[in-house]
Design a protein around this motif. Structure first.
Motif, PDB file in Angstrom:
ATOM      1  N   ASP A  87       0.845  -0.647   3.607  1.00  0.00           N
ATOM      2  CA  ASP A  87       0.231  -1.213   2.403  1.00  0.00           C
ATOM      3  C   ASP A  87       1.224  -1.272   1.261  1.00  0.00           C
ATOM      4  O   ASP A  87       1.292  -2.232   0.510  1.00  0.00           O
ATOM      5  N   GLU A  88       2.007  -0.222   1.150  1.00  0.00           N
ATOM      6  CA  GLU A  88       2.884  -0.110  -0.015  1.00  0.00           C
ATOM      7  C   GLU A  88       4.056  -1.080   0.057  1.00  0.00           C
ATOM      8  O   GLU A  88       4.461  -1.648  -0.935  1.00  0.00           O
ATOM      9  N   PHE A  89       4.603  -1.267   1.252  1.00  0.00           N
ATOM     10  CA  PHE A  89       5.843  -2.028   1.333  1.00  0.00           C
ATOM     11  C   PHE A  89       5.672  -3.453   1.829  1.00  0.00           C
ATOM     12  O   PHE A  89       6.609  -4.225   1.777  1.00  0.00           O
ATOM     13  N   SER A  90       4.520  -3.802   2.343  1.00  0.00           N
ATOM     14  CA  SER A  90       4.357  -5.191   2.771  1.00  0.00           C
ATOM     15  C   SER A  90       3.024  -5.753   2.291  1.00  0.00           C
ATOM     16  O   SER A  90       2.200  -6.150   3.103  1.00  0.00           O
TER      17      SER A  90
END
Lengths: 174, 169
Positions: free
Chosen positions: B38-41
Motif C-alpha cells: 500500500d505504501e510504496f505502490s
C-alpha cells in the motif's frame, strides 16, 4: 465471539465503533487531486496597464491569494469584444504572516489573446516544476483601440508533477 | 496442594476452538507485506465511469446521449477530471464525424459565455459493428459535449470514463 486486535503494545481491544480496526496511515493520507474554481470575473478591459481581471488597478493588489497548493492555473476566457487582449501573469511568495517577501512581482507568463468577438480561449499557466506561488496578479490591457468585455474563470489544479514522480517514488512519498 | 482445574465439556470445547483463533488475532504481529505494498505502490489515478449507453445518431448534431440541442452538456461537474476516455461501438456503415467541446461555468453553474470551446474533432472510419476509442487529454473543464454527425442514422454505443489523479502523500 468478538474480534479482538492489538491496539497498542500492551492493550488488546474488541472491534467496535469506538475502536475500529487500524488502517494504514498511507491510505488515510491519500487525497484526490482537487481542481478548484478559484475566480470568476466579468470585467471590461481598457487601456489601463495596471488593471487586473477583477478590475482592480492597484499594482500591489493580488488577483489570487492562498494559491501555494496549485501546480497549474487554467484560465478560461470568453472574449466578448473583437479587439485583442494583452495579458501578464505575475506571481510572488509571502511570509508566514501573509506579507509579500518584498516589493514587486515575478512574471510567469505573458501574451496576447486574439480572435473574433464571442470566442472561447484557454491559457494554461504553469512552469516546468509547477507554480506553487502564494499570490498572483493577472493584468490585462486592451491590444487595440476599443475596450474589450470579457468573462474569465480561473481553475487551480493540484497535481503530482510528473517530472518529480520518480523522486517521490524513490522517497516512498508518491 | 493446588486445586485441580475443573472444566465442563463446553468450556473445554471453547478453549480448543477459541484459543488458537484469539492468539492469531491478538498475539501475533499482523502481516506487514500488504501495508508495504500500500505504501510504496499506490495508484496514480483511477478511471470512473461517467456515462454508458447508446443513441441513434443522425446528421442533426446529437451528442453521444442523443441530445441535439447544442446548448446541452454531455457531462457536467467535470473540473476534477484530468482526462476523458470515450470508448464506442458503431453499428452502421457510415462514417461518424465527432467534435469534442468544453466550456467553463461560473459559481452558479451558468456558462460564462454562449457556445463552446472546441477541444478536438475528427472522423471515425471503422466498419460497422466495430469498436473505437478516443482519449481526450484536455482536462479540468467544467462541462463537455461530445457531438456526432452521421449521414445515415445509426446506433452508437458509448462508455465515457474520466480520470481522477491522486496527489502524492
Amino acid at each position: 465471539m468478538p474480534i479482538r486486535f492489538l491496539k497498542n503494545a500492551s492493550e488488546i481491544a474488541d472491534v467496535s465503533w469506538e475502536s475500529p480496526l487500524p488502517v494504514s496511515e498511507a491510505s488515510k493520507e491519500r487525497r484526490l487531486v482537487q481542481a478548484e474554481r478559484l475566480l470568476v470575473s466579468d470585467t471590461t478591459v481598457d487601456n489601463n496597464a495596471n488593471r487586473d481581471i477583477l478590475g482592480n488597478t492597484v499594482a500591489d493588489q493580488p488577483t489570487l491569494s492562498n494559491c501555494l497548493q496549485y501546480h497549474t492555473l487554467l484560465w478560461t476566457l470568453f472574449k466578448i469584444g473583437a479587439d485583442s487582449i494583452n495579458y501578464e501573469v505575475l506571481a510572488r511568495a509571502v511570509d508566514f504572516s501573509g506579507a509579500p517577501l518584498d516589493a514587486g512581482w515575478r512574471q510567469v507568463a505573458t501574451g496576447t489573446i486574439t480572435g473574433a468577438a464571442n470566442t472561447w480561449h484557454r491559457i494554461a499557466i504553469t512552469e516546468t516544476n509547477g507554480l506553487y506561488y502564494d499570490q498572483y496578479r493577472i493584468r490585462v490591457q486592451r491590444g487595440g483601440t476599443a475596450d474589450v468585455a470579457q468573462r474569465s474563470v480561473i481553475v487551480g489544479v493540484r497535481r503530482c508533477a510528473r517530472q518529480w514522480a520518480s523522486v517521490w517514488w524513490w522517497r516512498g512519498g508518491c | 496442594m493446588q486445586e485441580p482445574i475443573r472444566l465442563t465439556r463446553r468450556e473445554l470445547l471453547r478453549c480448543i476452538l477459541a484459543t488458537p483463533l484469539s492468539a492469531v488475532l491478538t498475539g501475533l504481529p499482523a502481516p506487514r507485506a500488504h501495508a508495504q505494498i500500500d505504501e510504496f505502490s499506490p495508484p496514480d489515478w483511477e478511471w470512473l465511469v461517467l456515462w454508458e449507453g447508446r443513441a441513434l445518431i443522425d446528421n442533426t448534431g446529437r451528442d453521444i446521449k442523443g441530445n441535439n440541442a447544442n446548448a446541452f452538456a454531455t457531462i457536467r461537474h467535470a473540473v476534477n477530471y484530468s482526462q476523458l476516455l470515450w470508448t464506442g461501438y458503431k453499428m452502421g456503415r457510415a462514417n461518424v464525424e465527432f467534435q469534442v467541446y468544453a466550456r467553463s461555468v461560473d459559481f452558479s453553474d451558468a456558462p460564462i459565455g454562449p457556445g463552446w470551446f472546441q477541444i478536438t474533432g475528427g472522423t471515425i472510419y471503422t466498419p460497422p459493428q466495430r469498436w473505437f476509442r478516443l482519449l481526450i487529454l484536455d482536462g479540468h473543464w467544467d462541462e463537455y459535449r461530445i457531438e456526432l454527425h452521421s449521414p445515415s442514422p445509426q446506433l452508437v454505443h458509448s462508455r465515457l470514463l474520466a480520470r481522477r489523479d491522486y496527489l502524492p502523500k
